[in-house]
Design a protein around this motif. Structure first.
Motif, PDB file in Angstrom:
ATOM      1  N   GLY A  35      14.568  40.052   1.364  1.00  0.00           N
ATOM      2  CA  GLY A  35      15.780  39.199   1.515  1.00  0.00           C
ATOM      3  C   GLY A  35      16.244  38.022   0.844  1.00  0.00           C
ATOM      4  N   GLY A  36      15.362  37.866  -0.342  1.00  0.00           N
ATOM      5  CA  GLY A  36      15.615  36.536  -0.923  1.00  0.00           C
ATOM      6  C   GLY A  36      14.648  35.410  -0.576  1.00  0.00           C
ATOM      7  N   LEU A  37      13.604  35.748   0.192  1.00  0.00           N
ATOM      8  CA  LEU A  37      12.663  34.706   0.919  1.00  0.00           C
ATOM      9  C   LEU A  37      11.515  35.154   0.901  1.00  0.00           C
ATOM     10  CD1 LEU A  37      14.971  33.440   3.907  1.00  0.00           C
ATOM     11  CD2 LEU A  37      14.593  32.340   1.854  1.00  0.00           C
ATOM     12  N   TYR A  38      10.531  34.297   0.678  1.00  0.00           N
ATOM     13  CA  TYR A  38       9.174  34.698   1.253  1.00  0.00           C
ATOM     14  C   TYR A  38       9.026  34.259   2.452  1.00  0.00           C
ATOM     15  CZ  TYR A  38       8.506  34.158  -3.970  1.00  0.00           C
ATOM     16  OH  TYR A  38       8.400  34.420  -5.287  1.00  0.00           O
ATOM     17  N   HIS A  39       8.239  35.275   3.059  1.00  0.00           N
ATOM     18  CA  HIS A  39       8.006  35.157   4.383  1.00  0.00           C
ATOM     19  C   HIS A  39       6.509  35.180   4.616  1.00  0.00           C
ATOM     20  CE1 HIS A  39      11.843  36.608   6.300  1.00  0.00           C
ATOM     21  NE2 HIS A  39      12.098  37.160   4.902  1.00  0.00           N
ATOM     22  N   LEU A  40       6.104  34.164   5.380  1.00  0.00           N
ATOM     23  CA  LEU A  40       4.690  33.582   5.807  1.00  0.00           C
ATOM     24  C   LEU A  40       4.585  33.750   7.079  1.00  0.00           C
ATOM     25  CD1 LEU A  40       1.569  32.527   5.260  1.00  0.00           C
ATOM     26  CD2 LEU A  40       2.983  29.989   5.356  1.00  0.00           C
ATOM     27  N   TYR A  41       3.849  34.928   7.653  1.00  0.00           N
ATOM     28  CA  TYR A  41       3.225  35.026   9.024  1.00  0.00           C
ATOM     29  C   TYR A  41       2.045  34.427   9.030  1.00  0.00           C
ATOM     30  CZ  TYR A  41       7.639  37.958   9.254  1.00  0.00           C
ATOM     31  OH  TYR A  41       9.007  38.331   9.249  1.00  0.00           O
ATOM     32  N   TYR A  42       1.489  34.257  10.354  1.00  0.00           N
ATOM     33  CA  TYR A  42       0.144  33.532  10.217  1.00  0.00           C
ATOM     34  C   TYR A  42      -0.452  33.527  11.606  1.00  0.00           C
ATOM     35  CZ  TYR A  42       3.061  29.785  11.502  1.00  0.00           C
ATOM     36  OH  TYR A  42       3.939  28.796  12.065  1.00  0.00           O
ATOM     37  N   SER A  55      -1.280  35.108  18.241  1.00  0.00           N
ATOM     38  CA  SER A  55       0.002  35.885  18.001  1.00  0.00           C
ATOM     39  C   SER A  55       0.350  35.563  16.583  1.00  0.00           C
ATOM     40  CB  SER A  55       1.140  34.999  18.653  1.00  0.00           C
ATOM     41  OG  SER A  55       0.742  35.015  20.251  1.00  0.00           O
ATOM     42  N   TRP A  56       1.537  36.083  15.815  1.00  0.00           N
ATOM     43  CA  TRP A  56       1.941  35.812  14.578  1.00  0.00           C
ATOM     44  C   TRP A  56       3.069  34.705  14.629  1.00  0.00           C
ATOM     45  CZ3 TRP A  56       2.533  40.540  10.955  1.00  0.00           C
ATOM     46  CH2 TRP A  56       1.379  41.211  10.630  1.00  0.00           C
ATOM     47  N   GLY A  57       2.740  33.530  13.950  1.00  0.00           N
ATOM     48  CA  GLY A  57       3.691  32.579  13.651  1.00  0.00           C
ATOM     49  C   GLY A  57       4.527  32.999  12.506  1.00  0.00           C
ATOM     50  N   HIS A  58       5.559  32.321  12.141  1.00  0.00           N
ATOM     51  CA  HIS A  58       6.433  32.779  10.976  1.00  0.00           C
ATOM     52  C   HIS A  58       7.040  31.577  10.321  1.00  0.00           C
ATOM     53  CE1 HIS A  58      10.470  35.308   9.989  1.00  0.00           C
ATOM     54  NE2 HIS A  58       9.749  34.997   8.914  1.00  0.00           N
ATOM     55  N   ALA A  59       7.066  31.528   9.076  1.00  0.00           N
ATOM     56  CA  ALA A  59       7.981  30.661   8.156  1.00  0.00           C
ATOM     57  C   ALA A  59       8.430  31.183   7.030  1.00  0.00           C
ATOM     58  CB  ALA A  59       6.908  29.367   8.066  1.00  0.00           C
ATOM     59  N   THR A  60       9.604  30.621   6.531  1.00  0.00           N
ATOM     60  CA  THR A  60      10.022  31.118   5.433  1.00  0.00           C
ATOM     61  C   THR A  60      10.283  30.237   4.142  1.00  0.00           C
ATOM     62  OG1 THR A  60      12.475  30.935   6.368  1.00  0.00           O
ATOM     63  CG2 THR A  60      11.272  33.208   6.577  1.00  0.00           C
ATOM     64  N   SER A  61      10.420  30.582   3.036  1.00  0.00           N
ATOM     65  CA  SER A  61      10.681  29.607   1.826  1.00  0.00           C
ATOM     66  C   SER A  61      11.445  30.466   0.696  1.00  0.00           C
ATOM     67  CB  SER A  61       9.312  28.992   1.373  1.00  0.00           C
ATOM     68  OG  SER A  61       9.488  28.287   0.413  1.00  0.00           O
ATOM     69  N   ALA A  62      12.198  29.516   0.207  1.00  0.00           N
ATOM     70  CA  ALA A  62      12.779  30.112  -1.212  1.00  0.00           C
ATOM     71  C   ALA A  62      11.968  30.042  -2.398  1.00  0.00           C
ATOM     72  CB  ALA A  62      14.193  29.611  -1.175  1.00  0.00           C
ATOM     73  N   ASP A  63      11.142  28.787  -2.206  1.00  0.00           N
ATOM     74  CA  ASP A  63      10.634  28.158  -3.530  1.00  0.00           C
ATOM     75  C   ASP A  63       9.014  28.109  -3.485  1.00  0.00           C
ATOM     76  OD1 ASP A  63      10.207  26.004  -1.899  1.00  0.00           O
ATOM     77  OD2 ASP A  63      11.640  24.773  -3.161  1.00  0.00           O
TER      78      ASP A  63
END
Length: 502
Positions: A35-42, A55-63
């Motif tokens: 969806g145009g973003l990098y998804h970082l779960y952790y 649990s799985w945390g979640h962050a997104t980034s475009a760059d």
């Protein structure tokens, strides 16, 4: 400096690296571009800043640099902790979790079953799916989908294989205490068939965890592909504690065959330095790659911490950052294939920053030269050295004349090292103060370094990323100096360009 030295809550919060707002994180999970973003779960403890309640945390980034933290994606419950795993975009809805209009994202994760579960004591692989782009998840009612009856079977990395053997999903996981990678295939992500296993081989000084398997072109040639198998282990790294090793070889859709195995079976401690390591520092662990990265780039990120002292590093209210995202490639060096790494998206280029300090050729001899105008706490430093008669030369970052982190080269020994014994706060754990080294040879008579300095870390990329050394540091806010040094003779700095954020 002692651990009792006062610091503000966010003294060490990184400017260039991701860290959770106010909780604990460890292994990166479910890495995907979607969806145009990098998804970082952790791996995340949603209620504390030490390990637990996985649990799985979640962050997104475009760059890959500016990250937005989201609510917990997949939460633990009374029956299971949510251990590491991966996410795939099931674009053809092979799992039947999707709808006519929406293909699902499918997370494949390790269920670490608790006393409240009928599977208590077992680690097995389970599924969850998302129909909103990865923000909310539903656990599969038929979990677990792959159960070997093992207490140490974990960390599934799943990818789509398309080759001579067919087209299907492949899972790469580990039997952690057997030092064994196990490979499975599936048509629908639910029913799995054993393909083969790999190991024990090379480093076996600790449990095997967080595997990855992917193809890379050799020297950029898409007609010449080799496969890279990554296996993280804890402990047993080249400088003690957690680390990641890799093997290069071939994968025919069933079996991975390594061409870089040094020792079969259990590790020979005397040969530890001969193995191929993702990073020689103390603080690069559980590194895995993103799925579906644009332009077929192979991008990796690691947890920037070490299980020796992970729960005790002096950060609050958050604890543990991630590394910068790295693009990896395969290069032939003196007839040997090596993994090379560089920062995937350069923070200076993204920020539009030009070097704030430059230095042309300068000779140093048995001295420490503080660079006026180069001080800073968040920096990128690119420089080259030509050895002379010096037994050792290098640079000191985050220094103040008393403390500092020394990055040194010893040409006669063919070594590079990071010395953090006087880097700032060190006595929060007995194993933190260290000198960590890696093999490094001159190329065309010189050494090239790119060093990324942040509020709590140093990442060193040497000789075009053929050798990397990643280390946490916890310096005083007033320790911002940069210095060059040579001891036992002379050395020449060919050029130095420094970009400063703060």
């Amino acid at each position: 400096m002692t651990a009792s030295t006062a610091t503000t809550a966010d003294t060490f919060r990184p400017a260039l690296h991701y860290a959770a707002r106010n909780t604990w994180l460890n292994d990166p999970n479910g890495l995907i571009h979607h969806g145009g973003l990098y998804h970082l779960y952790y791996q995340n403890n949603p209620v504390d800043n030490v390990w637990g309640n996985m649990s799985w945390g979640h962050a997104t980034s475009a760059d890959l640099l500016a990250w937005t933290e989201h609510p917990v994606a997949i939460a633990c419950d009374e029956e299971e902790d949510i251990f590491s795993g991966s996410i795939v975009f099931d674009r053809h809805n092979t799992s039947a979790f999707g709808t006519e209009s929406q293909a699902p994202l499918v997370a494949v994760y390790t269920s670490a079953f608790k006393a409240g579960s009928t599977h208590h004591g077992v680690q097995a692989q389970s599924l969850a799916y998302s129909l909103d782009g990865g923000y909310t998840w539903t656990k599969h009612a038929g979990n677990p989908v792959l159960d070997r009856g093992s207490a140490e079977f974990r960390d599934p990395k799943v990818f789509r294989y398309d080759g001579d053997a067919g087209s299907y999903w492949v899972m790469v996981a580990v039997e952690a205490k057997d030092f064994m990678v196990v490979l499975y295939k599936s048509e629908d992500l639910k029913d799995w068939e054993l393909l083969s296993s790999f190991g024990p081989a090379n480093a076996t000084g600790g449990v095997w965890e967080c595997p990855d398997l992917f193809p890379l072109p050799v020297d950029g040639d898409p007609e010449n592909l080799k496969w890279v198998l990554v296996v993280n282990l804890n402990p047993g790294g080249p400088n003690h504690g957690s680390a990641g090793q890799y093997f290069i070889g071939d994968f025919d859709g069933t079996t991975f065959t390594s061409s870089t195995t040094v020792t079969e079976g259990l590790q020979d401690p005397a040969r530890l330095g001969e193995y191929q390591w993702l990073d020689w520092g103390r603080d690069y662990y559980a590194a895995v790659s993103f799925s579906d990265a644009p332009d077929n780039r192979r991008l990796m990120i690691g947890w920037m911490n070490n299980w020796q002292y992970a729960n005790e590093i002096p950060t609050s209210p958050w604890r543990s950052p991630m590394s910068l995202v790295r693009e990896v490639s395969l290069r032939t060096v003196d007839g040997t294939l090596r993994l090379a790494q560089h920062v995937a998206e350069d923070p200076a280029s993204v920020s539009g920053l030009a070097p704030s300090f430059t230095l042309e050729a300068a000779a140093i001899s048995n001295e420490m030269v503080v660079l006026d105008g180069a001080a800073g706490s968040v920096q990128r430093i690119d420089l080259t050295f030509t050895p002379g008669t010096a037994a050792e030369f290098g640079l000191v970052v985050r220094g103040d004349g008393t403390q500092g982190t020394r990055i040194g080269i010893q040409p006669a020994q063919g070594r590079i090292f990071v010395d953090r014994r006087d880097s700032g706060l060190t006595d929060f754990h007995e194993s933190f103060a260290s000198i960590d080294s890696a093999p490094l040879l001159a190329i065309d008579g010189s050494y090239q370094l790119s060093v990324y300095v942040d509020h709590c870390s140093v990442e060193v990329f040497a000789q075009g990323g053929l050798v990397t050394v990643t280390e946490l540091i916890f310096p005083s806010t007033t320790s911002t100096g940069v210095a060059l040094y040579a001891s036992g003779g002379t050395a020449t700095v060919g050029s130095l360009n420094l970009t400063r954020w703060s």
